[in-house]
Design a protein around this motif. Structure first.
Motif, mmCIF file in Angstrom:
data_model
loop_
_atom_site.group_PDB
_atom_site.id
_atom_site.type_symbol
_atom_site.label_atom_id
_atom_site.label_comp_id
_atom_site.label_asym_id
_atom_site.label_seq_id
_atom_site.Cartn_x
_atom_site.Cartn_y
_atom_site.Cartn_z
ATOM 1 N N THR A 13 7.653 1.247 1.761
ATOM 2 C CA THR A 13 7.043 0.999 3.066
ATOM 3 C C THR A 13 8.086 1.251 4.166
ATOM 4 O O THR A 13 9.225 1.618 3.878
ATOM 5 N N ALA A 23 3.806 -5.027 -5.100
ATOM 6 C CA ALA A 23 2.390 -5.418 -5.115
ATOM 7 C C ALA A 23 2.022 -6.044 -6.447
ATOM 8 O O ALA A 23 1.173 -6.940 -6.517
ATOM 9 N N GLU A 42 -6.443 -14.088 -4.480
ATOM 10 C CA GLU A 42 -6.788 -13.977 -3.072
ATOM 11 C C GLU A 42 -6.415 -12.585 -2.548
ATOM 12 O O GLU A 42 -5.784 -11.793 -3.267
ATOM 13 N N SER A 43 -6.782 -12.332 -1.314
ATOM 14 C CA SER A 43 -6.499 -11.041 -0.701
ATOM 15 C C SER A 43 -4.994 -10.754 -0.735
ATOM 16 O O SER A 43 -4.184 -11.617 -0.424
ATOM 17 N N GLY A 44 -4.651 -9.539 -1.142
ATOM 18 C CA GLY A 44 -3.245 -9.140 -1.170
ATOM 19 C C GLY A 44 -2.513 -9.527 -2.443
ATOM 20 O O GLY A 44 -1.303 -9.316 -2.567
ATOM 21 N N SER A 45 -3.234 -10.080 -3.434
ATOM 22 C CA SER A 45 -2.559 -10.524 -4.656
ATOM 23 C C SER A 45 -2.290 -9.362 -5.633
ATOM 24 O O SER A 45 -1.654 -9.556 -6.661
ATOM 25 N N GLY A 46 -2.791 -8.181 -5.314
ATOM 26 C CA GLY A 46 -2.478 -7.011 -6.147
ATOM 27 C C GLY A 46 -3.609 -6.566 -7.052
ATOM 28 O O GLY A 46 -3.420 -5.680 -7.888
ATOM 29 N N LYS A 47 -4.799 -7.113 -6.869
ATOM 30 C CA LYS A 47 -5.930 -6.807 -7.751
ATOM 31 C C LYS A 47 -6.301 -5.314 -7.705
ATOM 32 O O LYS A 47 -6.402 -4.662 -8.735
ATOM 33 N N SER A 48 -6.487 -4.810 -6.484
ATOM 34 C CA SER A 48 -6.919 -3.414 -6.365
ATOM 35 C C SER A 48 -5.825 -2.462 -6.815
ATOM 36 O O SER A 48 -6.108 -1.412 -7.397
ATOM 37 N N THR A 49 -4.587 -2.828 -6.560
ATOM 38 C CA THR A 49 -3.477 -1.981 -7.010
ATOM 39 C C THR A 49 -3.522 -1.875 -8.526
ATOM 40 O O THR A 49 -3.355 -0.785 -9.090
ATOM 41 N N GLU A 170 -14.626 -5.578 -6.962
ATOM 42 C CA GLU A 170 -15.436 -6.227 -5.915
ATOM 43 C C GLU A 170 -16.785 -5.530 -5.754
ATOM 44 O O GLU A 170 -17.260 -5.344 -4.641
HETATM 45 N N1 LIG Z 1 -0.540 2.124 -0.286
HETATM 46 C C1 LIG Z 1 0.135 1.009 -0.031
HETATM 47 N N2 LIG Z 1 1.343 1.064 0.566
HETATM 48 C C2 LIG Z 1 2.047 -0.070 0.807
HETATM 49 N N3 LIG Z 1 1.628 -1.312 0.473
HETATM 50 C C3 LIG Z 1 0.439 -1.424 -0.115
HETATM 51 C C4 LIG Z 1 -0.380 -0.276 -0.397
HETATM 52 N N4 LIG Z 1 -1.514 -0.713 -1.006
HETATM 53 C C5 LIG Z 1 -1.420 -2.053 -1.094
HETATM 54 N N5 LIG Z 1 -0.250 -2.488 -0.552
HETATM 55 C C6 LIG Z 1 0.225 -3.877 -0.495
HETATM 56 O O1 LIG Z 1 0.245 -4.369 -1.826
HETATM 57 C C7 LIG Z 1 -0.199 -5.733 -1.858
HETATM 58 C C8 LIG Z 1 -1.389 -5.860 -2.805
HETATM 59 O O2 LIG Z 1 -2.485 -5.143 -2.244
HETATM 60 P P1 LIG Z 1 -3.881 -4.985 -3.016
HETATM 61 O O3 LIG Z 1 -4.766 -4.148 -2.164
HETATM 62 O O4 LIG Z 1 -3.623 -4.545 -4.389
HETATM 63 O O5 LIG Z 1 -4.379 -6.501 -3.032
HETATM 64 P P2 LIG Z 1 -5.820 -7.097 -3.349
HETATM 65 O O6 LIG Z 1 -5.593 -8.325 -4.152
HETATM 66 O O7 LIG Z 1 -6.686 -6.048 -3.937
HETATM 67 O O8 LIG Z 1 -6.346 -7.481 -1.911
HETATM 68 P P3 LIG Z 1 -7.871 -7.465 -1.335
HETATM 69 O O9 LIG Z 1 -8.636 -8.495 -2.116
HETATM 70 O O10 LIG Z 1 -7.683 -7.850 0.101
HETATM 71 O O11 LIG Z 1 -8.396 -6.065 -1.508
HETATM 72 C C9 LIG Z 1 -0.501 -6.116 -0.418
HETATM 73 O O12 LIG Z 1 0.641 -6.759 0.100
HETATM 74 C C10 LIG Z 1 -0.727 -4.786 0.262
HETATM 75 O O13 LIG Z 1 -0.377 -4.855 1.618
#
Ligand SMILES: Nc1ncnc2c1ncn2[C@@H]1O[C@H](COP(=O)(O)OP(=O)(O)OP(=O)(O)O)[C@@H](O)[C@H]1O
Length: 293
Positions: A13, A23, A42-49, A170
């Motif tokens: 980043t 992440a 919760e949001s930002g916990s890394g699920k989508s990653t 989701e």
């Molecule tokens: N392409 C990216 N570049 C930099 N940071 C990222 C990127 N994608 C996600 N992040 C960061 O990685 C962390 C996990 O994000 P992720 O989208 O996996 O969370 P999440 O649990 O799916 O959240 P949500 O429920 O809000 O979708 C967050 O801090 C996010 O800001």
């Protein structure tokens, strides 16, 4: 079977990539055939990653993700068996193409040899599986369909491939209550037919509906995982308790979650920083800094 072993994702980043965000940090779990595993956090916990890495859309920084023993990679043979459906169905469709183009593309790429009449029948059957009427769907542009219809269209597309694992990120968040139940019941039915599902959600009540196992993700690491019933009725990690306390229950008083002060499992955690507190039920150190000292 899907297997994640010590998977970590660090995003570069900052203006010139000088900063970094971890992440996902050292996550390990498996999803077997016909098993529904919910990934909650919760949001930002890394699920989508995690979901994107499993689908080969984002490279892992370290660790490994394998499908039946082979490292996952974005290849036709992999997508023949593993597909993802995401939160926002509108972003998946190109607005200038009619919605049924998704089916045509599946045919061109995976089933060029299937005669048109048979293909039309397969499309009709997969739409019927997701309770969509072909006459109301085919020939329409995405903006002429509702979010729920598009979401079910994506599931129908995945079904046409007769996939073995669905990464559902989701997928019910944009659906109204009745359509949501329809989709969940559909997943339950498909599970009965041997489909494995990784059900990613921040909604705990939906997580419990289908999944026999639940993984609670906190700041990119597994806080707790185990049989859904056990995790929900006897959560051991303060974060899981906090999440459960945040679910409003009708006619039940609000209960304050215990603060995360010290680690109940400090020095006891085993592989991956998780302690097996009862068969199949794993809990992490609860200190923010982990069990390093
Ligand atoms: N392409 C990216 N570049 C930099 N940071 C990222 C990127 N994608 C996600 N992040 C960061 O990685 C962390 C996990 O994000 P992720 O989208 O996996 O969370 P999440 O649990 O799916 O959240 P949500 O429920 O809000 O979708 C967050 O801090 C996010 O800001």
């Amino acid at each position: 079977m899907l297997k994640l072993d010590n998977v970590t994702k660090v995003y570069r980043t900052g203006a010139f990539g000088g900063g970094s965000t971890t992440a996902v940090g050292g996550v390990s779990f498996e999803v077997g055939p016909g098993e529904v595993v919910s990934l909650i956090g919760e949001s930002g916990s890394g699920k989508s990653t995690l979901g994107r890495m499993i689908l080969g859309l984002t490279p892992v920084t370290s660790g490994s993700i394998t499908w039946n023993g082979t490292a996952v990679r974005p290849a036709k043979s992999y997508y023949r068996e593993v597909q993802g459906v995401f939160q926002d169905p509108f972003s998946t469709f190109n607005p200038v193409f009619k919605a049924d183009r998704v089916f045509r593309m599946i045919k061109e790429v995976y089933f060029p040899e299937v005669p048109p009449a048979e293909w039309a029948e397969r499309v009709r059957a997969s739409l019927a599986d997701v309770r969509l009427n072909p006459a109301q769907i085919l020939g329409k542009f995405p903006h002429q369909l509702s979010g729920g219809q598009l979401q079910r269209l994506l599931i129908a597309r995945a079904l046409l491939l007769d996939i073995k694992l669905l990464v559902a990120d989701e997928i019910t968040s944009m659906l109204d209550a009745s359509t949501r139940i329809d989709v969940l019941n559909l997943l339950a039915e498909l599970k009965g037919r041997g489909l494995g599902v990784l059900y990613i959600t921040h909604d705990l009540s939906l997580g419990t509906y289908l999944a026999e196992r639940t993984i609670v993700l906190r700041r990119g690491t597994v806080a707790e995982m185990g049989p859904t019933e056990t995790v929900f009725t006897g959560p051991k990690h303060p974060y899981t308790r906090e999440l459960l306390a945040a679910v409003p229950r009708l006619r039940e008083p609000w209960q304050e979650a215990e603060p995360i002060e010290s680690c109940l499992y400090h020095d006891k955690a085993g592989t991956g920083g998780l302690l097996e507190v009862e068969p199949g039920h794993y809990v992490a150190c609860a200190r923010l800094a982990g069990c390093a000292g």
